[in-house]
Write a protein that holds these residues in place. Structure first.
Motif, PDB file in Angstrom:
ATOM      1  N   LEU A 121      17.996 -36.722  86.140  1.00  0.00           N
ATOM      2  CA  LEU A 121      17.539 -37.074  84.793  1.00  0.00           C
ATOM      3  C   LEU A 121      16.058 -36.774  84.626  1.00  0.00           C
ATOM      4  O   LEU A 121      15.626 -36.278  83.570  1.00  0.00           O
ATOM      5  CB  LEU A 121      17.811 -38.562  84.531  1.00  0.00           C
ATOM      6  N   ARG A 122      15.263 -37.044  85.652  1.00  0.00           N
ATOM      7  CA  ARG A 122      13.835 -36.761  85.577  1.00  0.00           C
ATOM      8  C   ARG A 122      13.596 -35.267  85.397  1.00  0.00           C
ATOM      9  O   ARG A 122      12.722 -34.846  84.634  1.00  0.00           O
ATOM     10  CB  ARG A 122      13.142 -37.289  86.830  1.00  0.00           C
ATOM     11  N   THR A 123      14.383 -34.465  86.091  1.00  0.00           N
ATOM     12  CA  THR A 123      14.267 -33.007  85.956  1.00  0.00           C
ATOM     13  C   THR A 123      14.646 -32.553  84.551  1.00  0.00           C
ATOM     14  O   THR A 123      13.982 -31.690  83.962  1.00  0.00           O
ATOM     15  CB  THR A 123      15.170 -32.311  86.992  1.00  0.00           C
ATOM     16  N   ILE A 124      15.709 -33.137  83.998  1.00  0.00           N
ATOM     17  CA  ILE A 124      16.148 -32.771  82.649  1.00  0.00           C
ATOM     18  C   ILE A 124      15.065 -33.102  81.626  1.00  0.00           C
ATOM     19  O   ILE A 124      14.755 -32.305  80.731  1.00  0.00           O
ATOM     20  CB  ILE A 124      17.468 -33.492  82.305  1.00  0.00           C
ATOM     21  N   TYR A 125      14.459 -34.290  81.754  1.00  0.00           N
ATOM     22  CA  TYR A 125      13.420 -34.694  80.800  1.00  0.00           C
ATOM     23  C   TYR A 125      12.152 -33.851  80.949  1.00  0.00           C
ATOM     24  O   TYR A 125      11.446 -33.602  79.974  1.00  0.00           O
ATOM     25  CB  TYR A 125      13.075 -36.172  81.000  1.00  0.00           C
ATOM     26  N   LEU A 126      11.876 -33.429  82.185  1.00  0.00           N
ATOM     27  CA  LEU A 126      10.654 -32.661  82.422  1.00  0.00           C
ATOM     28  C   LEU A 126      10.820 -31.174  82.109  1.00  0.00           C
ATOM     29  O   LEU A 126       9.831 -30.473  81.920  1.00  0.00           O
ATOM     30  CB  LEU A 126      10.218 -32.808  83.883  1.00  0.00           C
ATOM     31  N   TYR A 127      12.050 -30.702  82.066  1.00  0.00           N
ATOM     32  CA  TYR A 127      12.295 -29.263  81.909  1.00  0.00           C
ATOM     33  C   TYR A 127      11.623 -28.652  80.684  1.00  0.00           C
ATOM     34  O   TYR A 127      11.062 -27.551  80.784  1.00  0.00           O
ATOM     35  CB  TYR A 127      13.802 -28.988  81.880  1.00  0.00           C
ATOM     36  N   PRO A 128      11.659 -29.308  79.498  1.00  0.00           N
ATOM     37  CA  PRO A 128      11.008 -28.677  78.336  1.00  0.00           C
ATOM     38  C   PRO A 128       9.538 -28.347  78.553  1.00  0.00           C
ATOM     39  O   PRO A 128       9.028 -27.384  77.966  1.00  0.00           O
ATOM     40  CB  PRO A 128      11.181 -29.733  77.230  1.00  0.00           C
ATOM     41  N   MET A 129       8.851 -29.119  79.403  1.00  0.00           N
ATOM     42  CA  MET A 129       7.434 -28.855  79.633  1.00  0.00           C
ATOM     43  C   MET A 129       7.233 -27.549  80.384  1.00  0.00           C
ATOM     44  O   MET A 129       6.148 -26.972  80.348  1.00  0.00           O
ATOM     45  CB  MET A 129       6.813 -30.014  80.421  1.00  0.00           C
ATOM     46  N   ALA A 130       8.283 -27.060  81.064  1.00  0.00           N
ATOM     47  CA  ALA A 130       8.173 -25.789  81.780  1.00  0.00           C
ATOM     48  C   ALA A 130       8.261 -24.601  80.831  1.00  0.00           C
ATOM     49  O   ALA A 130       7.933 -23.477  81.216  1.00  0.00           O
ATOM     50  CB  ALA A 130       9.265 -25.690  82.843  1.00  0.00           C
ATOM     51  N   LEU A 131       8.701 -24.840  79.601  1.00  0.00           N
ATOM     52  CA  LEU A 131       8.818 -23.762  78.621  1.00  0.00           C
ATOM     53  C   LEU A 131       7.495 -23.570  77.895  1.00  0.00           C
ATOM     54  O   LEU A 131       6.703 -24.500  77.757  1.00  0.00           O
ATOM     55  CB  LEU A 131       9.916 -24.089  77.602  1.00  0.00           C
ATOM     56  N   SER A 132       7.274 -22.373  77.406  1.00  0.00           N
ATOM     57  CA  SER A 132       6.098 -22.134  76.583  1.00  0.00           C
ATOM     58  C   SER A 132       6.361 -22.641  75.174  1.00  0.00           C
ATOM     59  O   SER A 132       7.511 -22.787  74.740  1.00  0.00           O
ATOM     60  CB  SER A 132       5.759 -20.643  76.549  1.00  0.00           C
ATOM     61  N   PHE A 133       5.289 -22.898  74.431  1.00  0.00           N
ATOM     62  CA  PHE A 133       5.442 -23.375  73.055  1.00  0.00           C
ATOM     63  C   PHE A 133       6.069 -22.293  72.174  1.00  0.00           C
ATOM     64  O   PHE A 133       6.681 -22.607  71.149  1.00  0.00           O
ATOM     65  CB  PHE A 133       4.089 -23.813  72.489  1.00  0.00           C
TER      66      PHE A 133
END
Length: 310
Positions: A121-133
């Motif tokens: 779950l922590r990985t799922i929540y953090l994943y969007p931050m790995a994407l560029s804007f």
């Protein structure tokens, strides 16, 4: 005896070699870092200074050094589009910071209950931050497009009167930026809060439980006050992101409809690079820099003071 004493006595040559070796060890890190430091000074601080100089000139399509004082700043203050962009920044920045803090705190509290699959779950929540804007903006542009995204999907289910056309509504377009930015950054704030919570001594919480405090009261009275430094750091980081937001706006709304969702960064780019008003764009860039410094200086002061007293 004289031979042994002369052998033990260091010679002038060995002393000089040790001296040169010590000097080399002392200067080698500085010599290695010197090129990158010089490049940073020139390409970062040098261009900041050049931008300030341009903001005092009558530069248009090309830089000109006909100084006009603070006339560009006066033009900026009289520009309606600048005030729209500044108002949008207040709305976007305020909602972005507040919602990210609230949502990140709630998610951190939920994950702190030692639930199963916490790592996933922590990985799922953090994943969007790995994407560029840019990626975030494009994805949410599809989702919020009235003819393709959420509105079209809900209407296909039979709810013909459902409307969610914020992307093309001048009064609501800025809120689509909030939705996309919160989706991307709230997981990062959650990670900050979770790390801060795990740094609190569990004996304090156990003592509160023995005193009969309920779980919500423990979080409200004990955990959240202990997370104040984390809250301060999160506010600084999120505010910095909000002030510099450019790629999300370009990818999601393009500053439109019209310039209804403009932010200072897109205003600066439009005037400096597409409207041949380098002086005015430089003035807006310097005001943005002032906003960033107003956030960073208190943060750095707080960090230095905590280290000094720590």
């Amino acid at each position: 005896m004289s031979l042994s004493s002369s052998a033990a006595r260091p010679t002038a040559g060995s002393t000089a070699r040790r001296s040169h070796s010590g000097l080399l060890q002392a200067w080698l890190p500085k010599l290695v870092l010197a090129p990158s430091a010089a490049i940073s000074l020139f390409f970062v601080y040098g261009f900041m200074l050049w931008t300030f100089v341009l903001s005092l000139t009558n530069s248009r399509m090309l830089p000109s050094y006909e100084f006009v004082g603070f006339a560009q700043y006066a033009r900026l203050m009289a520009n309606d589009r600048w005030w729209v962009a500044s108002t949008n920044l207040v709305v976007f920045g305020g909602l972005f910071v507040a919602i990210c803090l609230a949502l990140g705190l709630v998610l951190a509290i939920l994950l702190d209950q030692r639930i199963r699959q916490e790592g996933a779950l922590r990985t799922i929540y953090l994943y969007p931050m790995a994407l560029s804007f840019i990626v975030t903006g494009v994805v949410w542009k599809w989702l919020l497009n009235p003819g393709l995204g959420i509105q079209a999907m809900v209407r296909s289910w039979g709810f013909e009167n459902f409307r969610f056309d914020w992307l093309v509504d001048p009064d609501m377009a800025v809120y689509t930026l909030v939705i996309a930015a919160v989706w991307q950054a709230s997981g990062f704030v959650m990670a900050l809060f979770l790390a801060g919570r795990r740094g609190i001594d569990d004996s304090i919480l156990k003592a509160a439980q023995l005193d009969g405090a309920s779980l919500p009261r423990i979080y409200w009275r004990v955990v959240i006050p202990c997370l104040r430094p984390v809250v301060f750091s999160a506010v600084m980081i999120l505010s910095h992101i909000a002030i510099k937001s450019f790629d999300l706006v370009v990818a999601l709304t393009g500053g439109g409809p019209g310039y209804a969702s403009d932010l200072p960064a897109t205003f600066m780019y439009a005037h400096a690079f597409t409207r041949a008003q380098i002086g005015l764009g430089s003035a807006s860039a310097m005001l943005m820099l002032g906003g960033v410094l107003a956030i960073l200086i208190p943060y750095l002061y707080s960090e230095l003071r905590s280290r000094r007293h720590g």
